[in-house]
Design a protein around this motif. Structure first.
Motif, PDB file in Angstrom:
ATOM      1  N   ARG A 190      10.186  14.159  -5.923  1.00 43.59           N
ATOM      2  CA  ARG A 190       8.877  14.449  -6.962  1.00 43.59           C
ATOM      3  C   ARG A 190       9.015  13.375  -7.629  1.00 43.59           C
ATOM      4  NH1 ARG A 190       6.918  19.218  -6.391  1.00 43.59           N
ATOM      5  NH2 ARG A 190       5.968  18.532  -8.090  1.00 43.59           N
ATOM      6  N   LEU A 191       7.606  12.760  -8.119  1.00 40.46           N
ATOM      7  CA  LEU A 191       7.589  11.649  -8.871  1.00 40.46           C
ATOM      8  C   LEU A 191       7.213  12.309 -10.213  1.00 40.46           C
ATOM      9  CD1 LEU A 191       4.530   9.145  -7.076  1.00 40.46           C
ATOM     10  CD2 LEU A 191       7.089   8.344  -6.993  1.00 40.46           C
ATOM     11  N   THR A 192       7.665  10.798 -11.334  1.00 36.33           N
ATOM     12  CA  THR A 192       6.816  11.385 -12.862  1.00 36.33           C
ATOM     13  C   THR A 192       5.951  11.656 -13.159  1.00 36.33           C
ATOM     14  OG1 THR A 192       7.574   9.251 -14.084  1.00 36.33           O
ATOM     15  CG2 THR A 192       9.822  10.558 -13.442  1.00 36.33           C
ATOM     16  N   LYS A 193       4.991  12.289 -13.583  1.00 40.85           N
ATOM     17  CA  LYS A 193       3.893  12.127 -14.245  1.00 40.85           C
ATOM     18  C   LYS A 193       3.282  10.730 -14.766  1.00 40.85           C
ATOM     19  CE  LYS A 193       0.425  14.392 -17.678  1.00 40.85           C
ATOM     20  NZ  LYS A 193       0.467  15.151 -18.927  1.00 40.85           N
ATOM     21  N   GLU A 194       3.929   9.723 -14.852  1.00 45.08           N
ATOM     22  CA  GLU A 194       3.381   8.202 -15.282  1.00 45.08           C
ATOM     23  C   GLU A 194       3.655   7.868 -13.877  1.00 45.08           C
ATOM     24  OE1 GLU A 194       6.067   9.823 -16.611  1.00 45.08           O
ATOM     25  OE2 GLU A 194       5.006  10.659 -18.928  1.00 45.08           O
ATOM     26  N   GLN A 195       4.116   8.414 -12.910  1.00 41.72           N
ATOM     27  CA  GLN A 195       4.370   7.924 -11.513  1.00 41.72           C
ATOM     28  C   GLN A 195       3.149   7.820 -10.712  1.00 41.72           C
ATOM     29  OE1 GLN A 195       8.338   8.733 -10.789  1.00 41.72           O
ATOM     30  NE2 GLN A 195       8.942   6.772 -10.602  1.00 41.72           N
ATOM     31  N   ARG A 196       2.912   9.479 -10.393  1.00 43.04           N
ATOM     32  CA  ARG A 196       2.112  10.467 -10.168  1.00 43.04           C
ATOM     33  C   ARG A 196       1.005   9.210 -10.207  1.00 43.04           C
ATOM     34  NH1 ARG A 196       1.524  13.253  -5.584  1.00 43.04           N
ATOM     35  NH2 ARG A 196      -0.945  13.686  -5.720  1.00 43.04           N
ATOM     36  N   ALA A 197       0.651   9.616 -11.506  1.00 39.61           N
ATOM     37  CA  ALA A 197      -0.934   8.872 -12.131  1.00 39.61           C
ATOM     38  C   ALA A 197      -1.316   7.167 -11.213  1.00 39.61           C
ATOM     39  CB  ALA A 197      -1.202   8.753 -13.869  1.00 39.61           C
ATOM     40  N   ALA A 198      -0.076   6.707 -11.653  1.00 41.69           N
ATOM     41  CA  ALA A 198       0.147   5.218 -10.251  1.00 41.69           C
ATOM     42  C   ALA A 198      -0.168   4.670  -9.212  1.00 41.69           C
ATOM     43  CB  ALA A 198       1.576   4.330 -11.412  1.00 41.69           C
ATOM     44  N   TYR A 199       0.629   6.270  -9.646  1.00 43.91           N
ATOM     45  CA  TYR A 199      -0.025   6.171  -7.531  1.00 43.91           C
ATOM     46  C   TYR A 199      -0.903   6.187  -7.353  1.00 43.91           C
ATOM     47  CZ  TYR A 199       0.654   8.607  -2.322  1.00 43.91           C
ATOM     48  OH  TYR A 199       0.977   9.044  -1.206  1.00 43.91           O
ATOM     49  N   GLU A 200      -1.462   7.815  -7.684  1.00 44.90           N
ATOM     50  CA  GLU A 200      -2.548   7.727  -7.849  1.00 44.90           C
ATOM     51  C   GLU A 200      -3.993   6.800  -7.507  1.00 44.90           C
ATOM     52  OE1 GLU A 200      -3.990  11.380  -9.726  1.00 44.90           O
ATOM     53  OE2 GLU A 200      -2.539  12.507  -8.764  1.00 44.90           O
ATOM     54  N   ARG A 201      -4.153   5.854  -8.824  1.00 42.33           N
ATOM     55  CA  ARG A 201      -3.842   4.580  -8.553  1.00 42.33           C
ATOM     56  C   ARG A 201      -3.940   4.099  -7.973  1.00 42.33           C
ATOM     57  NH1 ARG A 201      -2.151   5.383 -13.812  1.00 42.33           N
ATOM     58  NH2 ARG A 201      -0.635   4.012 -14.041  1.00 42.33           N
TER      59      ARG A 201
END
Length: 59
Positions: A31-42
């Protein structure tokens, strides 16, 4: 972070963005961290813009 993909002229190639996505999320079972998830979405938004730009160029 790359330039905002919403602004014209700032779109990287879909392949370049895809490489960054793959580097960010090497193991889909982790699972991605919250910050990684935000980067992934961008990055996903940027990738979609790059794909649209490639289609427009091909036309």
């Amino acid at each position: 972070m790359p330039p905002n993909p919403v602004h014209p002229g700032s779109v990287r190639s879909a392949a370049a963005v895809n490489a960054e996505i793959r580097a960010l999320w090497r193991d889909p079972s982790v699972r991605l961290t919250k910050e990684q998830r935000a980067a992934y979405e961008r990055l996903c938004v940027e990738w979609a813009a790059a794909k649209r730009a490639e289609v427009v160029e091909a036309a």
